[in-house]
Design a protein around this motif. Structure first.
Motif, mmCIF file in Angstrom:
data_model
loop_
_atom_site.group_PDB
_atom_site.id
_atom_site.type_symbol
_atom_site.label_atom_id
_atom_site.label_comp_id
_atom_site.label_asym_id
_atom_site.label_seq_id
_atom_site.Cartn_x
_atom_site.Cartn_y
_atom_site.Cartn_z
ATOM 1 N N LYS A 94 -17.877 -18.878 -7.415
ATOM 2 C CA LYS A 94 -18.125 -19.573 -8.674
ATOM 3 C C LYS A 94 -16.810 -19.864 -9.399
ATOM 4 C CE LYS A 94 -20.897 -19.492 -12.821
ATOM 5 N NZ LYS A 94 -21.887 -18.789 -13.624
ATOM 6 N N VAL A 95 -15.893 -18.900 -9.351
ATOM 7 C CA VAL A 95 -14.587 -19.082 -10.008
ATOM 8 C C VAL A 95 -13.843 -20.239 -9.345
ATOM 9 C CG1 VAL A 95 -12.323 -18.021 -10.374
ATOM 10 C CG2 VAL A 95 -14.397 -16.708 -10.803
ATOM 11 N N LEU A 96 -13.881 -20.274 -7.999
ATOM 12 C CA LEU A 96 -13.229 -21.372 -7.271
ATOM 13 C C LEU A 96 -13.847 -22.711 -7.665
ATOM 14 C CD1 LEU A 96 -12.953 -19.771 -3.720
ATOM 15 C CD2 LEU A 96 -11.101 -20.163 -5.333
ATOM 16 N N TRP A 97 -15.185 -22.740 -7.738
ATOM 17 C CA TRP A 97 -15.899 -23.969 -8.110
ATOM 18 C C TRP A 97 -15.480 -24.401 -9.515
ATOM 19 C CZ3 TRP A 97 -18.646 -28.101 -6.971
ATOM 20 C CH2 TRP A 97 -19.359 -28.725 -7.998
ATOM 21 N N MET A 98 -15.440 -23.440 -10.459
ATOM 22 C CA MET A 98 -15.096 -23.767 -11.840
ATOM 23 C C MET A 98 -13.691 -24.351 -11.920
ATOM 24 S SD MET A 98 -16.969 -20.568 -13.714
ATOM 25 C CE MET A 98 -15.540 -20.126 -14.632
ATOM 26 N N ARG A 99 -12.762 -23.736 -11.197
ATOM 27 C CA ARG A 99 -11.379 -24.240 -11.200
ATOM 28 C C ARG A 99 -11.339 -25.679 -10.696
ATOM 29 N NH1 ARG A 99 -8.163 -19.280 -8.370
ATOM 30 N NH2 ARG A 99 -8.386 -17.797 -10.058
ATOM 31 N N ARG A 100 -12.047 -25.915 -9.562
ATOM 32 C CA ARG A 100 -11.979 -27.237 -8.931
ATOM 33 C C ARG A 100 -12.642 -28.294 -9.801
ATOM 34 N NH1 ARG A 100 -15.079 -29.074 -3.698
ATOM 35 N NH2 ARG A 100 -16.401 -27.422 -4.440
ATOM 36 N N ILE A 101 -13.843 -27.989 -10.312
ATOM 37 C CA ILE A 101 -14.585 -28.995 -11.086
ATOM 38 C C ILE A 101 -13.847 -29.317 -12.376
ATOM 39 C CG2 ILE A 101 -16.125 -27.504 -12.443
ATOM 40 C CD1 ILE A 101 -17.260 -30.622 -10.571
ATOM 41 N N VAL A 103 -10.569 -29.291 -12.786
ATOM 42 C CA VAL A 103 -9.445 -30.160 -12.412
ATOM 43 C C VAL A 103 -9.934 -31.594 -12.250
ATOM 44 C CG1 VAL A 103 -7.891 -30.714 -10.507
ATOM 45 C CG2 VAL A 103 -8.017 -28.379 -11.356
ATOM 46 N N LEU A 104 -11.047 -31.760 -11.513
ATOM 47 C CA LEU A 104 -11.567 -33.108 -11.231
ATOM 48 C C LEU A 104 -12.013 -33.794 -12.522
ATOM 49 C CD1 LEU A 104 -13.652 -32.397 -8.002
ATOM 50 C CD2 LEU A 104 -11.336 -33.280 -8.163
ATOM 51 N N ARG A 105 -12.737 -33.044 -13.363
ATOM 52 C CA ARG A 105 -13.240 -33.645 -14.602
ATOM 53 C C ARG A 105 -12.097 -34.002 -15.541
ATOM 54 N NH1 ARG A 105 -18.666 -29.908 -15.558
ATOM 55 N NH2 ARG A 105 -19.933 -31.010 -14.035
ATOM 56 N N ARG A 106 -11.071 -33.146 -15.574
ATOM 57 C CA ARG A 106 -9.907 -33.432 -16.424
ATOM 58 C C ARG A 106 -9.254 -34.748 -15.982
ATOM 59 N NH1 ARG A 106 -6.715 -29.011 -15.446
ATOM 60 N NH2 ARG A 106 -8.281 -27.699 -16.403
ATOM 61 N N LEU A 107 -9.132 -34.912 -14.656
ATOM 62 C CA LEU A 107 -8.532 -36.138 -14.115
ATOM 63 C C LEU A 107 -9.364 -37.361 -14.504
ATOM 64 C CD1 LEU A 107 -6.397 -37.443 -12.201
ATOM 65 C CD2 LEU A 107 -8.059 -37.161 -10.387
ATOM 66 N N LEU A 108 -10.688 -37.251 -14.361
ATOM 67 C CA LEU A 108 -11.566 -38.372 -14.698
ATOM 68 C C LEU A 108 -11.455 -38.725 -16.181
ATOM 69 C CD1 LEU A 108 -14.749 -37.516 -12.592
ATOM 70 C CD2 LEU A 108 -13.258 -39.483 -12.304
ATOM 71 N N HIS A 109 -11.445 -37.696 -17.048
ATOM 72 C CA HIS A 109 -11.310 -37.952 -18.491
ATOM 73 C C HIS A 109 -10.010 -38.690 -18.773
ATOM 74 C CE1 HIS A 109 -14.780 -35.665 -19.419
ATOM 75 N NE2 HIS A 109 -14.256 -34.464 -19.236
ATOM 76 N N LYS A 110 -8.908 -38.193 -18.175
ATOM 77 C CA LYS A 110 -7.589 -38.789 -18.417
ATOM 78 C C LYS A 110 -7.577 -40.258 -18.007
ATOM 79 C CE LYS A 110 -4.172 -35.088 -18.202
ATOM 80 N NZ LYS A 110 -3.415 -34.288 -17.259
ATOM 81 N N MET A 111 -8.111 -40.534 -16.810
ATOM 82 C CA MET A 111 -8.075 -41.909 -16.294
ATOM 83 C C MET A 111 -8.954 -42.841 -17.121
ATOM 84 S SD MET A 111 -7.626 -41.563 -12.220
ATOM 85 C CE MET A 111 -6.638 -43.014 -12.037
ATOM 86 N N ARG A 112 -10.094 -42.300 -17.598
ATOM 87 C CA ARG A 112 -10.961 -43.139 -18.422
ATOM 88 C C ARG A 112 -10.294 -43.429 -19.765
ATOM 89 N NH1 ARG A 112 -16.296 -40.584 -20.803
ATOM 90 N NH2 ARG A 112 -14.638 -39.374 -21.745
ATOM 91 N N ASP A 113 -9.680 -42.409 -20.366
ATOM 92 C CA ASP A 113 -9.032 -42.596 -21.667
ATOM 93 C C ASP A 113 -7.826 -43.522 -21.569
ATOM 94 O OD1 ASP A 113 -10.929 -40.929 -22.680
ATOM 95 O OD2 ASP A 113 -9.652 -39.136 -22.726
ATOM 96 N N ALA A 129 -18.673 -35.788 -8.336
ATOM 97 C CA ALA A 129 -17.921 -34.525 -8.436
ATOM 98 C C ALA A 129 -18.894 -33.371 -8.646
ATOM 99 C CB ALA A 129 -16.930 -34.590 -9.582
ATOM 100 N N LYS A 130 -19.889 -33.604 -9.498
ATOM 101 C CA LYS A 130 -20.886 -32.559 -9.749
ATOM 102 C C LYS A 130 -21.657 -32.246 -8.474
ATOM 103 C CE LYS A 130 -24.796 -31.340 -12.627
ATOM 104 N NZ LYS A 130 -25.778 -31.754 -13.615
ATOM 105 N N GLY A 131 -21.826 -33.263 -7.636
ATOM 106 C CA GLY A 131 -22.563 -33.082 -6.383
ATOM 107 C C GLY A 131 -21.704 -32.603 -5.233
ATOM 108 N N ASN A 132 -20.487 -32.121 -5.541
ATOM 109 C CA ASN A 132 -19.624 -31.500 -4.523
ATOM 110 C C ASN A 132 -19.138 -32.511 -3.478
ATOM 111 O OD1 ASN A 132 -18.237 -29.400 -3.379
ATOM 112 N ND2 ASN A 132 -19.981 -28.590 -2.265
ATOM 113 N N GLN A 133 -18.809 -33.717 -3.916
ATOM 114 C CA GLN A 133 -18.368 -34.750 -2.973
ATOM 115 C C GLN A 133 -16.864 -34.686 -2.706
ATOM 116 O OE1 GLN A 133 -20.189 -37.660 -1.510
ATOM 117 N NE2 GLN A 133 -21.726 -36.077 -1.776
ATOM 118 N N PHE A 134 -16.099 -34.136 -3.672
ATOM 119 C CA PHE A 134 -14.648 -34.140 -3.538
ATOM 120 C C PHE A 134 -14.139 -32.709 -3.419
ATOM 121 C CE2 PHE A 134 -15.889 -37.465 -6.663
ATOM 122 C CZ PHE A 134 -15.839 -38.526 -5.776
#
Length: 186
Positions: A94-101, A103-113, A129-134
């Protein structure tokens, strides 16, 4: 040969010196004088004279522990034989998942902004990303680039088609006006 009991003196000394009874040292050569002391004041006086003393604390060195921790930080002593917990207990999935998700969400927010991706691409990729594609940031970036290039291609084709249509419309209109002129001339 009967020895004098110094139980009381030891207890009083522990109280006066604010330590445990095991830390009290009574001078074995002055047992008789110590045995006469039956009050805290007397004990304090004996302590001042050096007949009663507080033993030093026993050293419990952490140097070996520090050394071992330093080695562990380098990765020693962590092989298969040293592991007691499951992989999940040692570093939860779960910790690994939290770290990864995150990172991915932060990147998406940055690119959208930063207007690098529009809200539609953002939403699609967010759900992927939520569906574990990346599995990591690199894969997500590659996907973003391919999606953007596809979008640009579609837009270019649409623009081309629109230009073609407008040219055709202009041609038709020109022909119609020419025919009308002919009819007017007749």
């Amino acid at each position: 040969l009967s020895t004098v009991s110094l139980k009381l003196q030891k207890r009083l000394a522990a109280s006066v010196l604010k330590c445990g009874k095991r830390k009290i040292w009574l001078d074995p050569n002055e047992i008789n004088e110590i045995s006469l002391a039956n009050s805290r004041r007397n004990i304090a006086r004996l302590e001042k004279d050096g007949l009663i003393m507080k033993k030093p604390t026993v050293v419990h060195s952490r140097s070996r522990v520090r050394e071992r921790h330093a080695a562990k930080a380098k990765g020693r002593h962590t092989g298969i034989g040293k592991r007691r917990g499951t992989a999940n207990a040692r570093l939860p999935f779960k910790v690994l998942w939290m770290r990864r998700i995150r990172v991915l969400r932060r990147l998406l927010h940055k690119m959208r902004d930063a207007k690098k991706i529009d809200k539609h691409i953002y939403h699609t990729l967010y759900l992927h990303a939520k569906g574990n594609q990346f599995k990591n940031k690199r894969v997500l970036l590659e996907t973003i680039h391919t999606m953007k290039s596809e979008q640009a291609q579609v837009k270019a084709l649409a623009d081309q088609a629109e230009a073609k249509k407008s040219r055709a419309r202009a041609r038709v209109a020109k022909r119609a006006s020419r025919e009308q002129k002919k009819k007017g001339a007749e």
